[in-house]
Design an enzyme around this catalytic site. Sequence first.
Site, mmCIF file in Angstrom:
data_model
loop_
_atom_site.group_PDB
_atom_site.id
_atom_site.type_symbol
_atom_site.label_atom_id
_atom_site.label_comp_id
_atom_site.label_asym_id
_atom_site.label_seq_id
_atom_site.Cartn_x
_atom_site.Cartn_y
_atom_site.Cartn_z
ATOM 1 N N HIS A 1 8.098 -4.840 -11.493
ATOM 2 C CA HIS A 1 7.471 -4.339 -12.491
ATOM 3 C C HIS A 1 7.086 -5.528 -13.426
ATOM 4 C CE1 HIS A 1 8.758 -0.405 -10.742
ATOM 5 N NE2 HIS A 1 7.469 -0.059 -11.251
ATOM 6 N N GLU B 1 -3.833 0.915 -2.728
ATOM 7 C CA GLU B 1 -4.495 -0.172 -3.437
ATOM 8 C C GLU B 1 -5.687 -0.801 -2.672
ATOM 9 O OE1 GLU B 1 -1.546 0.101 -3.037
ATOM 10 O OE2 GLU B 1 -0.574 0.802 -5.033
#
Lengths: 455, 389
Positions: B193, B122
Amino acid sequence: MSLVRETRNLLLQAPLKPRAGLGWKGFAQCQIRRSSVSQRPGSDHVHFPGAVDSKFTTKLEFEKPSQKPAMPTYRILDQNGVIVDKSRPPLDVSDEEVLKWYNDMLTVSIMDLIMFDAQRQGRLSFYIVSAGEEGIAVGSSAALHPSDVIFAQYRETGVFKERGFTLDDFMNQLFANKKDVGHGRNMPVHYGSRKLNIHTISSPLATQIPQASGAAYAVKLQDLQNPDSPRRVVACYFGEGAASEGDFHAALNIAATRSCPVVFICRNNGYAISTPTLEQYRGDGIASRGVGYGIETVRVDGNDIFAVREATREARRLALEGGGKPVLLEAMSYRVSHHSTSDDSFAYRAKVEVEDWKRRDNPITRLRKWLEGKGLWDDEKEKDARSRVRKEVLAAFVRAEKEKRPPLGMMFEDVYEDMTAEAREQARLLREHIERYPDEYDVEEFEGGIRSLEK
Amino acid sequence: MRPILPRLRTLPFQQAGGRRSSTFPPNARLNRPTDFSSTPLLCHTSQTALANPELPASARQSKTIRSNLFQSVNSALRHALSTDERVLVFGEDVAFGGVFRCSMNLATDFGSERVFNTPLSEQGIVGFAIGCAAEGMRPVAEIQFADYVYPAFDQFVNEAAKFRYRSGGTGMNCGGLVVRMPCGGVGHGALYHSQSPESLFTHVPGLKVVMPRCPIQAKGLLISAIECNDPVVFMEPKVLYRAAVEQVPAEPYAFPLSKAEIVKPGSDLSIISYGAPLYTCSAAIAAAENDLDIKVELIDMRTIYPWDRNTILESVRKTGRAIVVHESMFNAGVASEVAASIQEGALLRLEAPVKRITGWSTHTGLVYERFNIPDVARIYDAIKNTIEY
């Protein structure tokens, strides 16, 4: 005056006395560092502080990784379960041990099939199988000491199984019931066990790798302080995709510089969800990076449980050598399964590729062939074992699915050691709200209903 | 994330005493699942879709296509890629369409030079995107889940947000940078999540933070984000990717950033929210208006920072009551900022304290999610309390 020279002069002028707390060993290190920048006339290599043994050359040549041979892959058994090197010393493992490994791998693969389908039926929210990688998990775990600390990713079910996680332990976590030591907070397959010295799995990739370096440093210092205790290493598992994260690089470098007894075990299964290794990196796998960080490294055939176990055992020995040091082990495999129950891998790879791999090789069938060669296994035994394991898994499944959820109050606990006043207030507000709107909430499936929200 | 046909051969028993992953109590009146086929937040006909006054004439005269949110994101990306050669689309697993299918067929149609997979990093993705933008491209990077954006925080906070400021008179900047990320709860995402980390970005001047509530908004706001000369964090509520389906104008159109929208007018109370909780708010409003004979105004912030204070203050000055709703945690959340601004700008008009209905100050444990993320009953209760204060 150039910066290099200025720095060098400053270093040379530093008083020659041992640094506080370092003793004479530390002093010697200072001395080495100091002399490393001085260069004798006519020397054939320069002693730059950043590369102390580099020789001068007058030939301008760039290193071309593509022209170097790939690191070899260590194996003991071939695909037919036959020992390749007939001259090697005999395998120092008892038949009972090998049969346990086989049983562990078989159990993981049978549990995987059942839980994958259970997810499809909506009985649990998520699952990740280990198909094709059972040998890496079970084989490496078998080479570690039970007191060694483990940081895993999420495809190490075999490590948990080999260390003694029971089918009930698995099922309680998967069904997030009140017996789950994670208190129903984590997604399925995010196991953890203090008893087995395995930290609870966290979904973000690679975050556990530098933690493993730090844990290894802690373990090293603790073992130095308690010389009578058995010396421990930390083992850390991750995939080749995770190795692209900055955390991987930080972890290897800091472990090397602090001489941490950590065994990094990379499962290179060819895919990070849909991304094939060709789009993940261009070097020689993950192993080549270990060399770059000055770490002893080996690549091993992940389908060969004997090779994985022997390489891990040797890695563990090396990690404890001297003051301790990191070792990198890259185990090659192929992710036969979808990434998870949320993935359909045929959207990005051909079914025939997967079928080819399934047919070609697999850690379970390879070990089975070896066992059959030794007369330790046959079709009858296979049938019985499969039926027994299946029954055991399903029995644990039914037991776990029937249990209640953990108490609702667990939602607010463990954010801090002690619940904050804010959290206690929120738990009270939630309880009062549910009491005002009893038809809007199903709290009976939680142990104790709303009573655990009383604070 | 494509559905796979079930293969149920390993289980001898079908669903019997087992529990489902998410349940709704049988007698619930308020906490029912959102009915996306009838919610007033979606345009179920072309007519309602094209009546949107923010649409340019070209789009208002166009046809509509029934799309869900991932398809409308795809449509915005497709428009950007086909009209501006500076646009790039990349991230983990983007080439095959992305795990949520937002970039489906884009690599095939626009080539792997402009639409591609990145290694799994990322910080690498966002830093790479900033570099592309700094040299004049319009990168649209994808972070696979907002929960995984944190390694990129250095790039966001110290680089993207400060690029223009530190470059001063050189005029160098990283405008054109868009980082998309799916966020929010879906019922079973647990700790990693489910997160909605918008307030971690809204604390940083220099970043624009946008969250669309529906396919029509997603298309218009994403096109604006890509055209914007400041870096934009574009957060997509992943629970809506498939669930939210409506008629979306086929022609491209841009909706204004930093402009809130009154989704439903009202006179007695203002509810301010963004993203997926707007549907929960809408259901709670329907029940409360029926029970309490009131009219509630519902406002979608759309851009969470820099946000549209005027629309919200005007609304609260009119209604005298306000509730702010979001999924993420209570502590130092967006609601705190909005509530503080309301008391600064409309104190003398307030008839009741501004309420915050948000996730609690804890993490989203798997089995606790439906008690954590604001539900219809909690918002209904807040409306009742605020009206009766």
